[in-house]
Design a protein around this motif. Structure first.
Motif, PDB file in Angstrom:
ATOM      1  N   UNK A  39       5.740 -30.671  28.569  1.00 44.59           N
ATOM      2  CA  UNK A  39       6.915 -31.461  28.212  1.00 44.59           C
ATOM      3  C   UNK A  39       8.161 -30.989  28.933  1.00 44.59           C
ATOM      4  N   UNK A  40       8.308 -29.660  29.041  1.00 44.48           N
ATOM      5  CA  UNK A  40       9.484 -29.133  29.733  1.00 44.48           C
ATOM      6  C   UNK A  40       9.449 -29.524  31.207  1.00 44.48           C
ATOM      7  N   UNK A  41       8.255 -29.542  31.791  1.00 51.83           N
ATOM      8  CA  UNK A  41       8.184 -29.982  33.192  1.00 51.83           C
ATOM      9  C   UNK A  41       8.511 -31.469  33.305  1.00 51.83           C
ATOM     10  N   UNK A  42       8.191 -32.255  32.269  1.00 57.74           N
ATOM     11  CA  UNK A  42       8.622 -33.650  32.269  1.00 57.74           C
ATOM     12  C   UNK A  42      10.136 -33.784  32.222  1.00 57.74           C
ATOM     13  N   UNK A  43      10.792 -32.900  31.461  1.00 57.18           N
ATOM     14  CA  UNK A  43      12.258 -32.912  31.428  1.00 57.18           C
ATOM     15  C   UNK A  43      12.823 -32.553  32.804  1.00 57.18           C
ATOM     16  N   UNK A  44      12.173 -31.600  33.496  1.00 56.55           N
ATOM     17  CA  UNK A  44      12.616 -31.264  34.853  1.00 56.55           C
ATOM     18  C   UNK A  44      12.495 -32.479  35.770  1.00 56.55           C
ATOM     19  N   UNK A  45      11.422 -33.259  35.578  1.00 51.46           N
ATOM     20  CA  UNK A  45      11.270 -34.474  36.386  1.00 51.46           C
ATOM     21  C   UNK A  45      12.399 -35.457  36.095  1.00 51.46           C
ATOM     22  N   UNK A  46      12.807 -35.517  34.814  1.00 52.43           N
ATOM     23  CA  UNK A  46      13.916 -36.398  34.473  1.00 52.43           C
ATOM     24  C   UNK A  46      15.190 -35.995  35.178  1.00 52.43           C
ATOM     25  N   UNK A  47      15.352 -34.696  35.406  1.00 51.91           N
ATOM     26  CA  UNK A  47      16.544 -34.216  36.076  1.00 51.91           C
ATOM     27  C   UNK A  47      16.406 -34.236  37.593  1.00 51.91           C
ATOM     28  N   UNK A  48      15.339 -34.818  38.106  1.00 57.11           N
ATOM     29  CA  UNK A  48      15.116 -34.959  39.544  1.00 57.11           C
ATOM     30  C   UNK A  48      14.874 -33.630  40.257  1.00 57.11           C
ATOM     31  N   UNK A  49      14.310 -32.669  39.566  1.00 57.48           N
ATOM     32  CA  UNK A  49      13.904 -31.439  40.249  1.00 57.48           C
ATOM     33  C   UNK A  49      12.376 -31.430  40.305  1.00 57.48           C
ATOM     34  N   UNK A  50      11.841 -32.177  41.271  1.00 55.08           N
ATOM     35  CA  UNK A  50      10.395 -32.363  41.284  1.00 55.08           C
ATOM     36  C   UNK A  50       9.657 -31.075  41.612  1.00 55.08           C
ATOM     37  N   UNK A  51      10.209 -30.317  42.553  1.00 57.43           N
ATOM     38  CA  UNK A  51       9.524 -29.095  42.966  1.00 57.43           C
ATOM     39  C   UNK A  51       9.429 -28.115  41.802  1.00 57.43           C
ATOM     40  N   UNK A  52      10.536 -27.985  41.054  1.00 57.28           N
ATOM     41  CA  UNK A  52      10.507 -27.039  39.943  1.00 57.28           C
ATOM     42  C   UNK A  52       9.585 -27.521  38.832  1.00 57.28           C
ATOM     43  N   UNK A  53       9.439 -28.838  38.686  1.00 54.86           N
ATOM     44  CA  UNK A  53       8.498 -29.349  37.689  1.00 54.86           C
ATOM     45  C   UNK A  53       7.066 -28.956  38.051  1.00 54.86           C
ATOM     46  N   UNK A  54       6.729 -29.091  39.343  1.00 56.78           N
ATOM     47  CA  UNK A  54       5.382 -28.707  39.762  1.00 56.78           C
ATOM     48  C   UNK A  54       5.182 -27.210  39.599  1.00 56.78           C
ATOM     49  N   UNK A  55       6.235 -26.428  39.947  1.00 60.86           N
ATOM     50  CA  UNK A  55       6.137 -24.978  39.792  1.00 60.86           C
ATOM     51  C   UNK A  55       5.951 -24.612  38.329  1.00 60.86           C
ATOM     52  N   UNK A  56       6.646 -25.349  37.457  1.00 57.93           N
ATOM     53  CA  UNK A  56       6.514 -25.101  36.017  1.00 57.93           C
ATOM     54  C   UNK A  56       5.074 -25.330  35.557  1.00 57.93           C
ATOM     55  N   UNK A  57       4.487 -26.439  35.994  1.00 57.84           N
ATOM     56  CA  UNK A  57       3.100 -26.704  35.589  1.00 57.84           C
ATOM     57  C   UNK A  57       2.182 -25.630  36.146  1.00 57.84           C
ATOM     58  N   UNK A  58       2.374 -25.279  37.431  1.00 57.39           N
ATOM     59  CA  UNK A  58       1.472 -24.309  38.058  1.00 57.39           C
ATOM     60  C   UNK A  58       1.554 -22.962  37.359  1.00 57.39           C
ATOM     61  N   UNK A 116      36.560 -36.145  25.607  1.00 58.40           N
ATOM     62  CA  UNK A 116      36.712 -37.431  26.262  1.00 58.40           C
ATOM     63  C   UNK A 116      35.378 -38.152  26.357  1.00 58.40           C
ATOM     64  N   UNK A 117      35.198 -38.821  27.449  1.00 61.93           N
ATOM     65  CA  UNK A 117      33.970 -39.587  27.602  1.00 61.93           C
ATOM     66  C   UNK A 117      32.802 -38.634  27.783  1.00 61.93           C
ATOM     67  N   UNK A 118      31.714 -39.011  27.154  1.00 61.30           N
ATOM     68  CA  UNK A 118      30.553 -38.151  27.225  1.00 61.30           C
ATOM     69  C   UNK A 118      29.897 -38.305  28.589  1.00 61.30           C
ATOM     70  N   UNK A 119      29.747 -37.205  29.300  1.00 64.31           N
ATOM     71  CA  UNK A 119      29.107 -37.313  30.607  1.00 64.31           C
ATOM     72  C   UNK A 119      27.622 -37.625  30.456  1.00 64.31           C
ATOM     73  N   UNK A 120      27.142 -38.366  31.366  1.00 64.76           N
ATOM     74  CA  UNK A 120      25.745 -38.755  31.316  1.00 64.76           C
ATOM     75  C   UNK A 120      25.051 -38.347  32.603  1.00 64.76           C
ATOM     76  N   UNK A 121      23.764 -38.213  32.487  1.00 62.93           N
ATOM     77  CA  UNK A 121      22.947 -37.924  33.653  1.00 62.93           C
ATOM     78  C   UNK A 121      22.255 -39.213  34.052  1.00 62.93           C
ATOM     79  N   UNK A 122      22.585 -39.687  35.197  1.00 63.23           N
ATOM     80  CA  UNK A 122      22.039 -40.956  35.634  1.00 63.23           C
ATOM     81  C   UNK A 122      20.758 -40.709  36.407  1.00 63.23           C
ATOM     82  N   UNK A 123      19.782 -41.500  36.067  1.00 62.21           N
ATOM     83  CA  UNK A 123      18.523 -41.375  36.794  1.00 62.21           C
ATOM     84  C   UNK A 123      18.711 -41.861  38.225  1.00 62.21           C
TER      85      UNK A 123
END
Lengths: 184, 104
Positions: A39-58, A116-123
């Motif tokens: 699940x945490x690697x899925x969150x990394x994918x949401x943040x657009x860090x694909x390499x770290x997501x794969x490293x997390x799974x490995x 103020x305005x809540x910052x968002x992370x845009x996909x």
């Protein structure tokens, strides 16, 4: 749609983490730990860090969880059904964890960064074909840039990188020495 | 509607960290304590990457720190399991309450 998937992943992470710390059977704990890591690697994918997501799974799912399962099997006969898995300080632990959670929530809520305005992370919009890596570009999700950042001498991470490799070597040797059966 | 507030990533990280801390505090078995520590390290990683993504500076400090944290977590797991196996050989137990050789 993407939001729904994120909250689904967050729910999976929280539920499996809770099961990791509360289940009796250590094997089930380790398997739910693997699910939480996925699940945490899925969150990394949401943040657009694909390499770290794969490293997390490995590393986490592939290495650490397997290592923990081996450790459970090597210390097997501790876990019969009669022994208690929780120690005597459960109430104090509940108070401490709830206090940490409350203080962190209120601190994050009151932080000046989020006024103020809540910052968002845009996909990221799915691009058709990514550009080939250029040496000057420091893209956020670029493996090339990450490697360059790690070993370039003027950035200050080169020493840490080498130090971490020495740490890994010493951990390897130390683990072998500590776990070796002594001749008696 | 393709955006998530960065606060929600931080909330997820806080909840995961608290659950890991709870596990470290309540479990008797040393391997369970190790699992709780791994959960806490993952919460820290989520925080690093959420901030690295949100502040879109031209640096890669967050991912670099995540690489270091993952490396050190792997080394720590290996050494901790070696110590646990060694303790188990000596005492036939992995309960952290019963290991008090160093008590003064």
């Amino acid at each position: 749609m993407a939001n729904t998937i994120f909250y689904l992943i967050a729910g999976i992470i929280i539920c499996s983490a809770f099961l990791v710390v509360t289940l009796r059977n250590l094997f089930h704990c380790a398997l739910f730990l693997a699910l939480a890591m996925f699940g945490v690697s899925g969150v990394f994918l949401f943040l657009n860090f694909e390499f770290l997501a794969i490293v997390q799974v490995l590393i986490y799912v592939g290495a650490v969880t397997v290592l923990i399962i081996f450790g459970i099997m090597l210390t097997r006969n501790v876990m019969d059904d009669k022994t208690r898995v929780l120690n005597k300080q459960v109430f104090l632990a509940i108070i401490a964890a709830a206090a940490v959670m409350t203080i962190s929530f209120s601190a994050v809520g009151k932080s000046v960064f989020f006024e103020g305005d809540h910052p968002t992370i845009t996909m990221a919009e799915t691009s058709a074909a990514p550009d080939p890596p250029k040496p000057s570009s420091l893209g956020q999700n670029d493996v090339y840039a990450l490697g360059l950042e790690l070993i370039r001498p003027e950035k200050g991470y080169a020493f840490s990188f080498e130090f971490v490799s020495v740490l890994l070597l010493s951990a390897l040797v130390g683990a072998i020495v500590v776990a070796r059966k002594e001749k008696s | 509607m393709n955006s998530i507030p960065v606060l929600h990533f931080l909330y997820l990280s806080i909840i995961l960290f608290s659950i890991g801390l709870f596990g470290v505090l309540i479990r008797k078995n040393a391997i369970s304590v190790l699992m709780g520590v791994e959960l806490m390290l993952n919460a820290v990683n989520i925080n690093y990457l959420a901030f690295a993504k949100y502040w879109n500076w031209n640096t890669l400090t967050g991912p670099v720190f995540v690489v270091f944290v993952i490396t050190i977590a792997a080394a720590e797991a290996a050494v901790a399991l070696a110590i646990i196996i060694s303790i188990y050989r000596q005492m036939k137990s992995t309960n952290v309450d019963e290991v008090h050789y160093l008590r003064g």
